[in-house]
Design a protein around this motif. Sequence first.
Motif, PDB file in Angstrom:
ATOM      1  N   GLN A 272       0.822  -1.208   0.000  1.00  0.00           N
ATOM      2  CA  GLN A 272       0.000   0.000   0.000  1.00  0.00           C
ATOM      3  C   GLN A 272       0.861   1.265   0.000  1.00  0.00           C
ATOM      4  O   GLN A 272       1.945   1.308   0.564  1.00  0.00           O
ATOM      5  CB  GLN A 272      -0.948  -0.039   1.194  1.00  0.00           C
ATOM      6  N   SER A 273       0.321   2.302  -0.602  1.00  0.00           N
ATOM      7  CA  SER A 273       1.046   3.496  -1.026  1.00  0.00           C
ATOM      8  C   SER A 273       1.796   4.227   0.086  1.00  0.00           C
ATOM      9  O   SER A 273       1.223   4.585   1.115  1.00  0.00           O
ATOM     10  CB  SER A 273       0.052   4.460  -1.684  1.00  0.00           C
ATOM     11  N   SER A 274       3.088   4.455  -0.176  1.00  0.00           N
ATOM     12  CA  SER A 274       3.937   5.231   0.735  1.00  0.00           C
ATOM     13  C   SER A 274       5.277   5.461   0.053  1.00  0.00           C
ATOM     14  O   SER A 274       5.707   4.650  -0.776  1.00  0.00           O
ATOM     15  CB  SER A 274       4.150   4.483   2.054  1.00  0.00           C
ATOM     16  N   ILE A 275       5.949   6.581   0.390  1.00  0.00           N
ATOM     17  CA  ILE A 275       7.307   6.825  -0.098  1.00  0.00           C
ATOM     18  C   ILE A 275       8.171   7.303   1.065  1.00  0.00           C
ATOM     19  O   ILE A 275       7.665   7.773   2.093  1.00  0.00           O
ATOM     20  CB  ILE A 275       7.359   7.875  -1.230  1.00  0.00           C
TER      21      ILE A 275
ATOM     22  N   ASN B 124       3.109   9.244   4.344  1.00  0.00           N
ATOM     23  CA  ASN B 124       2.036   8.295   4.624  1.00  0.00           C
ATOM     24  C   ASN B 124       2.606   7.032   5.269  1.00  0.00           C
ATOM     25  O   ASN B 124       3.761   6.667   5.040  1.00  0.00           O
ATOM     26  CB  ASN B 124       1.190   7.979   3.395  1.00  0.00           C
ATOM     27  N   CYS B 125       1.773   6.431   6.111  1.00  0.00           N
ATOM     28  CA  CYS B 125       2.227   5.302   6.930  1.00  0.00           C
ATOM     29  C   CYS B 125       1.201   4.176   6.793  1.00  0.00           C
ATOM     30  O   CYS B 125       0.214   4.135   7.518  1.00  0.00           O
ATOM     31  CB  CYS B 125       2.371   5.753   8.384  1.00  0.00           C
TER      32      CYS B 125
ATOM     33  N   ARG C 253       5.757  -2.116   8.379  1.00  0.00           N
ATOM     34  CA  ARG C 253       6.827  -2.968   8.887  1.00  0.00           C
ATOM     35  C   ARG C 253       7.558  -3.668   7.744  1.00  0.00           C
ATOM     36  O   ARG C 253       8.793  -3.665   7.687  1.00  0.00           O
ATOM     37  CB  ARG C 253       6.275  -4.016   9.867  1.00  0.00           C
ATOM     38  N   SER C 254       6.812  -4.266   6.819  1.00  0.00           N
ATOM     39  CA  SER C 254       7.427  -4.931   5.668  1.00  0.00           C
ATOM     40  C   SER C 254       8.182  -3.935   4.800  1.00  0.00           C
ATOM     41  O   SER C 254       9.248  -4.252   4.254  1.00  0.00           O
ATOM     42  CB  SER C 254       6.353  -5.636   4.826  1.00  0.00           C
ATOM     43  N   GLN C 255       7.647  -2.728   4.683  1.00  0.00           N
ATOM     44  CA  GLN C 255       8.303  -1.718   3.856  1.00  0.00           C
ATOM     45  C   GLN C 255       9.639  -1.293   4.449  1.00  0.00           C
ATOM     46  O   GLN C 255      10.628  -1.108   3.731  1.00  0.00           O
ATOM     47  CB  GLN C 255       7.362  -0.524   3.686  1.00  0.00           C
ATOM     48  N   ILE C 256       9.697  -1.136   5.757  1.00  0.00           N
ATOM     49  CA  ILE C 256      10.954  -0.772   6.414  1.00  0.00           C
ATOM     50  C   ILE C 256      11.960  -1.910   6.292  1.00  0.00           C
ATOM     51  O   ILE C 256      13.140  -1.694   5.970  1.00  0.00           O
ATOM     52  CB  ILE C 256      10.705  -0.408   7.891  1.00  0.00           C
ATOM     53  N   GLU C 257      11.522  -3.127   6.520  1.00  0.00           N
ATOM     54  CA  GLU C 257      12.436  -4.270   6.451  1.00  0.00           C
ATOM     55  C   GLU C 257      12.963  -4.493   5.040  1.00  0.00           C
ATOM     56  O   GLU C 257      14.068  -5.020   4.858  1.00  0.00           O
ATOM     57  CB  GLU C 257      11.748  -5.530   6.963  1.00  0.00           C
ATOM     58  N   SER C 258      12.205  -4.084   4.036  1.00  0.00           N
ATOM     59  CA  SER C 258      12.618  -4.301   2.649  1.00  0.00           C
ATOM     60  C   SER C 258      13.660  -3.290   2.179  1.00  0.00           C
ATOM     61  O   SER C 258      14.240  -3.450   1.101  1.00  0.00           O
ATOM     62  CB  SER C 258      11.405  -4.227   1.721  1.00  0.00           C
TER      63      SER C 258
ATOM     64  N   LEU D 271      -2.974   3.959   9.226  1.00  0.00           N
ATOM     65  CA  LEU D 271      -3.103   2.853  10.171  1.00  0.00           C
ATOM     66  C   LEU D 271      -1.751   2.318  10.624  1.00  0.00           C
ATOM     67  O   LEU D 271      -1.600   1.819  11.740  1.00  0.00           O
ATOM     68  CB  LEU D 271      -3.934   1.732   9.548  1.00  0.00           C
ATOM     69  N   GLY D 272      -0.738   2.449   9.783  1.00  0.00           N
ATOM     70  CA  GLY D 272       0.597   1.986  10.146  1.00  0.00           C
ATOM     71  C   GLY D 272       1.207   2.726  11.316  1.00  0.00           C
ATOM     72  O   GLY D 272       2.170   2.239  11.937  1.00  0.00           O
TER      73      GLY D 272
END
Length: 297
Positions: free
Chosen positions: A39-42, A55-56, A61-66, A94-95
């Motif tokens: 889901q959308s975030s940069i 945006n969060c 969590r998956s985005q940070i780990e990636s 929601l993140g």
Amino acid sequence: MWVRVLGSAAGGGFPQWNCACPSCSAARDGSRPCVPRLQSSIAVSADRRQWFLFNCSPDVRSQIESFQELHPVAGQGTQLQAVLLTDAELDHSLGLLLMREARGLEVHATESVHGTLTSGSGILRTLKQYCPVKWKPVIPGVETQLGPGLSYRAFNVPTSKSVRFEGTASYGRVVGYRVTDTSTDRSLVYLPGVQRLTPDILEEFQDCSALLIDGSFWRDDEMARLGLAGKTSRDMGHVPISGPGGSLEALSALGIRRKLYVHINNTNPILLEDSQERLQLDRHGMEVAVDGLELEI
């Protein structure tokens, strides 16, 4: 300035868990070329050391780990300095609850978005029970310093979509951001949600080096065609890509070096790399963002 696309899909991601539309089915069975998306975030940085999250999403969590550069450093903690919100939608906020272990969190949001998240949905109210939250008011039209080497100017994005939460003011309910590298004066515009490309909004794109813009739906009646919903794209607050008044018509002629669609709904055929819609974008110089894409501006 560096930009990392952490997620390029709209709410629900791609494929969406409860959807069997042609695009989601192709993503699951491999029958057509396409890649899953979060889901959308940069994330944006001026030095690749301090990063700012726009945006969060629930996938944070998956985005940070990636992305290794967002991993915590021993003795220094997280590399994320703040979160900037374009609206109060759950797929963009929601993140925040998943960041409750933080020693403190700085959140940039308009008064309207902050009011929603502290009353209606209660996300910030709940988060404050776990960690200190510092609200930085976002005032559209005001240039604001964002750490060393970066500044931003938010701009109001008028919308008539249904209000999901009580007590939400209309002004500042949705904003876009123009982020500038103060050492080069090059700018990025991030606008994952826009209902109509008014002259005022188009003016915000002037002389920017990159534009990441709402690509939710290809057609205004996309959901109805698939039998999934009665609302149009515009009803849901998103300008469609095709058709009269669509974003492709307005954006393809603009002399911006990189123009990319983000916040792409799972039903949008541009997710299928061999689709005619995708080929049409290619012919008009428009790109489709994918998770993990990096831009140097």
